[in-house]
Write a protein that holds these residues in place. Structure first.
Motif, PDB file in Angstrom:
ATOM      1  N   GLN A 106      40.816  81.008  62.747  1.00 43.13           N
ATOM      2  CA  GLN A 106      42.189  81.313  62.335  1.00 43.13           C
ATOM      3  C   GLN A 106      42.517  80.684  60.985  1.00 43.13           C
ATOM      4  O   GLN A 106      43.348  81.191  60.244  1.00 43.13           O
ATOM      5  N   ALA A 107      41.840  79.570  60.680  1.00 43.28           N
ATOM      6  CA  ALA A 107      42.038  78.890  59.394  1.00 43.28           C
ATOM      7  C   ALA A 107      41.138  79.461  58.306  1.00 43.28           C
ATOM      8  O   ALA A 107      41.107  78.948  57.186  1.00 43.28           O
ATOM      9  N   GLY A 108      40.379  80.509  58.635  1.00 39.41           N
ATOM     10  CA  GLY A 108      39.529  81.154  57.648  1.00 39.41           C
ATOM     11  C   GLY A 108      38.134  80.552  57.512  1.00 39.41           C
ATOM     12  O   GLY A 108      37.410  80.881  56.571  1.00 39.41           O
ATOM     13  N   LEU A 109      37.745  79.699  58.450  1.00 32.32           N
ATOM     14  CA  LEU A 109      36.415  79.094  58.409  1.00 32.32           C
ATOM     15  C   LEU A 109      35.470  79.891  59.319  1.00 32.32           C
ATOM     16  O   LEU A 109      35.899  80.451  60.313  1.00 32.32           O
TER      17      LEU A 109
ATOM     18  N   THR B  71      44.282  66.490  68.100  1.00 30.76           N
ATOM     19  CA  THR B  71      44.693  66.277  66.703  1.00 30.76           C
ATOM     20  C   THR B  71      43.821  67.085  65.748  1.00 30.76           C
ATOM     21  O   THR B  71      43.756  66.774  64.554  1.00 30.76           O
ATOM     22  N   PHE B  72      43.195  68.108  66.232  1.00 31.56           N
ATOM     23  CA  PHE B  72      42.181  68.863  65.487  1.00 31.56           C
ATOM     24  C   PHE B  72      42.769  69.566  64.269  1.00 31.56           C
ATOM     25  O   PHE B  72      43.754  70.284  64.369  1.00 31.56           O
ATOM     26  N   ASP B  73      42.143  69.358  63.131  1.00 31.34           N
ATOM     27  CA  ASP B  73      42.504  70.033  61.893  1.00 31.34           C
ATOM     28  C   ASP B  73      41.231  70.632  61.304  1.00 31.34           C
ATOM     29  O   ASP B  73      40.383  69.896  60.784  1.00 31.34           O
ATOM     30  N   PRO B  74      41.062  71.941  61.382  1.00 32.06           N
ATOM     31  CA  PRO B  74      39.840  72.559  60.884  1.00 32.06           C
ATOM     32  C   PRO B  74      39.530  72.222  59.426  1.00 32.06           C
ATOM     33  O   PRO B  74      38.366  72.111  59.047  1.00 32.06           O
ATOM     34  N   LYS B  75      40.557  72.027  58.629  1.00 35.33           N
ATOM     35  CA  LYS B  75      40.340  71.735  57.209  1.00 35.33           C
ATOM     36  C   LYS B  75      39.788  70.328  56.987  1.00 35.33           C
ATOM     37  O   LYS B  75      39.292  70.016  55.908  1.00 35.33           O
ATOM     38  N   ALA B  76      39.855  69.463  58.001  1.00 41.10           N
ATOM     39  CA  ALA B  76      39.344  68.095  57.875  1.00 41.10           C
ATOM     40  C   ALA B  76      37.859  67.992  58.221  1.00 41.10           C
ATOM     41  O   ALA B  76      37.267  66.929  58.054  1.00 41.10           O
TER      42      ALA B  76
END
Length: 115
Positions: free
Chosen positions: A80-83, A47-52
């Motif tokens: 990939q999410a820009g982090l 359930t990984f969400d980098p923005k969280a």
């Protein structure tokens, strides 16, 4: 994209002790419940969400899993999410335990934590 930076169990332990690392465990809840590194926070890969992910601006995020594969996947998802996150515990829990570092586990007979 930054290359993945492998960190040793000793580096992780020191960073947790001096509060310079926010350790992100990307294993699944049952794995985390069975045994975990004290101070790690659960963000399952399923359930990984980098923005969280938290970002207090002071501690570096370091990922870990069972062997190192899922933590590398989490790093790729972050990038990939820009982090900029790119650090992980090389060898995961297997390396941590091989270094004889402490884990918190659950005694199956009592359901109580043991260290």
């Amino acid at each position: 994209m930054k290359p993945v930076l492998d960190m040793t169990p000793a580096e992780i332990q020191a960073g947790l002790k001096n509060r310079r690392i926010f350790l992100v465990d990307v294993r699944e809840p049952a794995e985390f419940a069975a045994e975990r590194i004290h101070g790690a926070f659960l963000y399952p890969l399923s359930t990984f969400d980098p923005k969280a992910l938290p970002n207090d601006g002071e501690r570096m995020l370091v990922f870990h899993c069972g062997s190192g594969k899922r933590s590398q996947t989490a790093i790729a998802m972050c990038q990939q999410a820009g982090l900029e996150h790119h650090r992980h515990l090389a060898g995961g829990m297997m390396a941590w335990k091989a270094a004889n570092l402490p884990v918190i586990s659950i005694d199956p007979a009592t359901g109580r934590p043991r260290e």
